[in-house]
Enzyme design. Structure first.
Site, PDB file in Angstrom:
ATOM      1  N   THR A   4     -96.262 -52.957  50.581  1.00  0.00           N
ATOM      2  CA  THR A   4     -96.193 -54.411  50.778  1.00  0.00           C
ATOM      3  C   THR A   4     -97.266 -54.822  51.775  1.00  0.00           C
ATOM      4  O   THR A   4     -97.354 -54.252  52.864  1.00  0.00           O
ATOM      5  CB  THR A   4     -94.824 -54.839  51.341  1.00  0.00           C
ATOM      6  OG1 THR A   4     -94.589 -54.140  52.561  1.00  0.00           O
ATOM      7  CG2 THR A   4     -93.703 -54.585  50.355  1.00  0.00           C
ATOM      8  N   ASN A  38     -98.352 -56.974  54.574  1.00  0.00           N
ATOM      9  CA  ASN A  38     -97.646 -57.786  55.575  1.00  0.00           C
ATOM     10  C   ASN A  38     -98.583 -58.868  56.099  1.00  0.00           C
ATOM     11  O   ASN A  38     -99.748 -58.588  56.383  1.00  0.00           O
ATOM     12  CB  ASN A  38     -97.194 -56.904  56.740  1.00  0.00           C
ATOM     13  CG  ASN A  38     -96.161 -55.855  56.333  1.00  0.00           C
ATOM     14  OD1 ASN A  38     -96.141 -55.397  55.197  1.00  0.00           O
ATOM     15  ND2 ASN A  38     -95.312 -55.477  57.268  1.00  0.00           N
ATOM     16  N   GLU A  88     -93.622 -60.042  53.551  1.00  0.00           N
ATOM     17  CA  GLU A  88     -94.347 -58.923  52.934  1.00  0.00           C
ATOM     18  C   GLU A  88     -94.506 -59.187  51.449  1.00  0.00           C
ATOM     19  O   GLU A  88     -93.566 -59.614  50.789  1.00  0.00           O
ATOM     20  CB  GLU A  88     -93.547 -57.629  53.068  1.00  0.00           C
ATOM     21  CG  GLU A  88     -93.052 -57.311  54.449  1.00  0.00           C
ATOM     22  CD  GLU A  88     -92.206 -56.035  54.453  1.00  0.00           C
ATOM     23  OE1 GLU A  88     -92.394 -55.169  53.592  1.00  0.00           O
ATOM     24  OE2 GLU A  88     -91.342 -55.927  55.321  1.00  0.00           O
TER      25      GLU A  88
END
Ligand code: ADP
Ligand code: RBF
Ligand code: MG
Length: 195
Positions: free
Chosen positions: A42, A44, A124
């Protein structure tokens, strides 16, 4: 299609506060658990770079589109709190011809990751695309078009992973509809008018 008790019904088209669209924001380092532990990386992004409407969203899982923009900068390294080094390469190795820089579907987590017991909120983005390289330090612009489910706690990592895979299928299915897919154009480059 798997429907879960926690799933929020997805309307036919984005309903307020959606669509929400962001400016380009930085892709920063987290704990590195997404790819290492879940196999689901993910990107961020700092909450303070996002419109207030994102901060006002309830904690949960959302979908939309995202676009990565490389930044011209020398490659650098930062060391995570656990001692691992992370290469910040500003997306210099991403390839236009493999679609890395296209407008891509995304699932987003806005939350405190109760499974990991964080005491702060993160935003995210898991971009639904197979990137050949990481792109820390690059910019990402995205929109949020709908809400999928609340953030949940899990007893096992496998259950969390399974739910994220269902989120991905749910997002792709919703984005098949023209009433959602037209919002891809929100992320197109602004063309300079010649007059
Ligand atoms: P962190 O905790 O530092 O965010 P992750 O394990 O979540 O670490 O990995 C995130 C990084 O993985 C992103 O910043 C990006 O550089 C890279 N990445 C590779 N593929 C993807 C993807 N499909 N979606 C989001 N990030 C990706
Ligand atoms: N973490 C949770 O603790 N509970 C969740 O319900 C949850 N849902 C997520 C859904 C998606 C689509 C994504 C991308 C992440 C989700 N996460 C959730 C966050 C996950 O714990 C986090 O990405 C990793 O800890 C890596 O930072
Ligand atoms: Mg991450």
């Amino acid at each position: 299609m798997t429907r879960r008790k926690s799933d929020h019904p997805i309307p036919e088209k984005p309903e307020p506060p959606f669509p929400i669209v962001t400016d380009f924001c930085d892709i920063v380092c987290g704990f590195g658990r997404g790819s290492a532990e879940l196999g689901i990386p993910t990107a961020n992004v700092p909450i303070e770079q996002l419109p207030k409407s994102v901060n006002d969203l309830k904690l949960g899982v959302y979908f939309g589109y995202a676009k990565i923009k490389p930044v011209e900068h020398e490659v650098g390294t930062v060391t995570r709190s656990d001692g691992r080094d992370v290469r910040i390469d500003y997306a210099r190795d991403l390839k236009k011809d493999s679609g890395d820089l296209s407008i891509l579907p995304v699932v987003l987590s806005v939350g405190k990751n109760p499974f990991y017991g964080n005491d702060f909120k993160t935003v995210e983005l898991h971009i639904i695309h197979n990137f050949k390289d990481d792109f820390y330090g690059a910019k990402v612009k995205f929109n949020i078009l709908g809400y999928i489910r609340p953030e949940l706690d899990y007893t096992t990592k496998e259950a969390l992973i399974e739910d994220i895979h269902i989120d991905i299928t749910t997002a792709l299915k919703a984005l098949e509809s023209r009433d959602f897919s037209v919002y891809q154009s929100q992320l197109k480059d602004q063309e300079l008018s010649s007059r």
